[in-house]
Write an enzyme that holds these catalytic residues in place. Sequence first.
Site, mmCIF file in Angstrom:
data_model
loop_
_atom_site.group_PDB
_atom_site.id
_atom_site.type_symbol
_atom_site.label_atom_id
_atom_site.label_comp_id
_atom_site.label_asym_id
_atom_site.label_seq_id
_atom_site.Cartn_x
_atom_site.Cartn_y
_atom_site.Cartn_z
ATOM 1 C CB THR A 1 -5.762 4.872 9.198
ATOM 2 O OG1 THR A 1 -5.712 3.826 8.232
ATOM 3 C CG2 THR A 1 -5.735 4.278 10.591
ATOM 4 C CB THR A 2 -9.571 1.975 7.141
ATOM 5 O OG1 THR A 2 -9.140 2.630 5.966
ATOM 6 C CG2 THR A 2 -10.919 1.354 6.900
ATOM 7 N NE ARG B 1 -9.474 8.669 4.006
ATOM 8 C CZ ARG B 1 -9.699 7.829 5.028
ATOM 9 N NH1 ARG B 1 -8.937 6.786 5.204
ATOM 10 N NH2 ARG B 1 -10.687 8.053 5.865
ATOM 11 C CG ASN C 1 -1.823 1.146 1.322
ATOM 12 O OD1 ASN C 1 -1.421 2.276 1.062
ATOM 13 N ND2 ASN C 1 -3.065 0.902 1.679
ATOM 14 N N GLY D 1 1.043 -1.407 4.385
ATOM 15 C CA GLY D 1 1.482 -0.091 3.954
ATOM 16 C C GLY D 1 2.381 0.618 4.941
ATOM 17 C CG HIS D 2 2.094 3.377 9.007
ATOM 18 N ND1 HIS D 2 2.807 3.143 10.160
ATOM 19 C CD2 HIS D 2 2.041 4.716 8.862
ATOM 20 C CE1 HIS D 2 3.152 4.291 10.691
ATOM 21 N NE2 HIS D 2 2.698 5.273 9.931
ATOM 22 C CD GLU E 1 -6.956 -0.246 0.977
ATOM 23 O OE1 GLU E 1 -7.046 0.844 1.558
ATOM 24 O OE2 GLU E 1 -6.184 -1.136 1.323
ATOM 25 N NE ARG F 1 -7.675 11.632 5.216
ATOM 26 C CZ ARG F 1 -8.199 11.070 6.305
ATOM 27 N NH1 ARG F 1 -7.481 10.274 7.045
ATOM 28 N NH2 ARG F 1 -9.438 11.321 6.642
ATOM 29 C CG HIS F 2 -3.619 9.129 1.372
ATOM 30 N ND1 HIS F 2 -4.443 8.413 0.554
ATOM 31 C CD2 HIS F 2 -3.849 8.694 2.637
ATOM 32 C CE1 HIS F 2 -5.133 7.574 1.295
ATOM 33 N NE2 HIS F 2 -4.825 7.722 2.565
ATOM 34 C CD GLU G 1 -7.443 -6.002 3.129
ATOM 35 O OE1 GLU G 1 -7.562 -5.813 1.898
ATOM 36 O OE2 GLU G 1 -6.741 -5.284 3.865
ATOM 37 C CG HIS H 1 -8.269 4.217 0.887
ATOM 38 N ND1 HIS H 1 -8.462 4.103 2.244
ATOM 39 C CD2 HIS H 1 -9.470 4.579 0.385
ATOM 40 C CE1 HIS H 1 -9.718 4.382 2.542
ATOM 41 N NE2 HIS H 1 -10.346 4.699 1.426
ATOM 42 C CG ASP I 1 -3.096 4.666 0.550
ATOM 43 O OD1 ASP I 1 -3.089 4.542 -0.681
ATOM 44 O OD2 ASP I 1 -3.981 4.189 1.284
ATOM 45 C CG HIS I 2 1.010 6.088 4.843
ATOM 46 N ND1 HIS I 2 0.008 6.994 5.117
ATOM 47 C CD2 HIS I 2 0.647 4.944 5.440
ATOM 48 C CE1 HIS I 2 -0.900 6.413 5.864
ATOM 49 N NE2 HIS I 2 -0.545 5.169 6.079
ATOM 50 C CG HIS J 1 -5.752 -1.573 9.404
ATOM 51 N ND1 HIS J 1 -6.116 -0.602 8.506
ATOM 52 C CD2 HIS J 1 -5.532 -0.948 10.569
ATOM 53 C CE1 HIS J 1 -6.144 0.563 9.123
ATOM 54 N NE2 HIS J 1 -5.795 0.377 10.365
#
Length: 240
Positions: A100-101, A45, A7, A213-214, A70, A49-50, A151, A43, A9-10, A191
């Site tokens: 986050t989710t 959103r 992921n 991801g993170h 996502e 935001r990202h 998931e 993702h 996103d970050h 997650h």
Amino acid sequence: MLTLGVNIDHVATIRQARRTVEPDPIAAAVLAELAGANGITCHLREDRRHIQDRDLRLLRETVRTHLNLEMAATDEMVAIALEHKPDYVTLVPEKREEVTTEGGLDILGSFERIKQVVEQLQNAQIPVSLFIDADENQIQASANTHAQFIELHTGKYADAPNPIVTHQELEYLKRGCEQAHGLGLRINAGHGLTYQNVYPVACLPKMEELNIGHTIISRAVLVGMERAVREMKLAMRGQL
Ligand code: PXP
């Protein structure tokens, strides 16, 4: 074979902090694939935001593995998915104020809507995954929507305050895997997974893909730090 969806996103989160052009999540996706990522996850959103619409468009053109989008089950996002045709879509809950989710989808509580979105996407040959807690009723409801995948949300496992709860959460995920497999669902998870806690989840029965991801982006920042500083010193001397 258990696969890894990275992921990105970050990477976009860092870019958006300055509203600039770097770091580019497209470049990160290419490097992730070169390092062996089996898929790229992003993702889009509602508040952008990202990840931006431009990122999704370019990822669709450049990703050579598979692209997992996502998204929330909104009309806007369904239209975007139908236009860009990711390799699969993961439906996630989305609240504006969350960092986050935070939890899994409530399939039971919005069954007709989710079923409709699953149908719309699957009619366009886009397989759908539903991001849910490993709750018995949510798993049954997911199967009833005819989605191909779930998931499993691993956040509670990841955030467990002590080893006893970690073990309980792992058992809960395991029962979820067995139930889902029995219902013909394919199983992903994600997650909050880290280098320290990933292995027991990787060993869960019938697990197909972990979306992470993170922790990967966090590690990338640190393992890349020394080289980045050395290269700036070179640049300052006109030697880069
Ligand atoms: N799977 C889903 C459905 C997510 O929403 C997220 C977070 O965007 C992830 C996996 C990855 O979580 P993390 O960034 O904690 O690895």
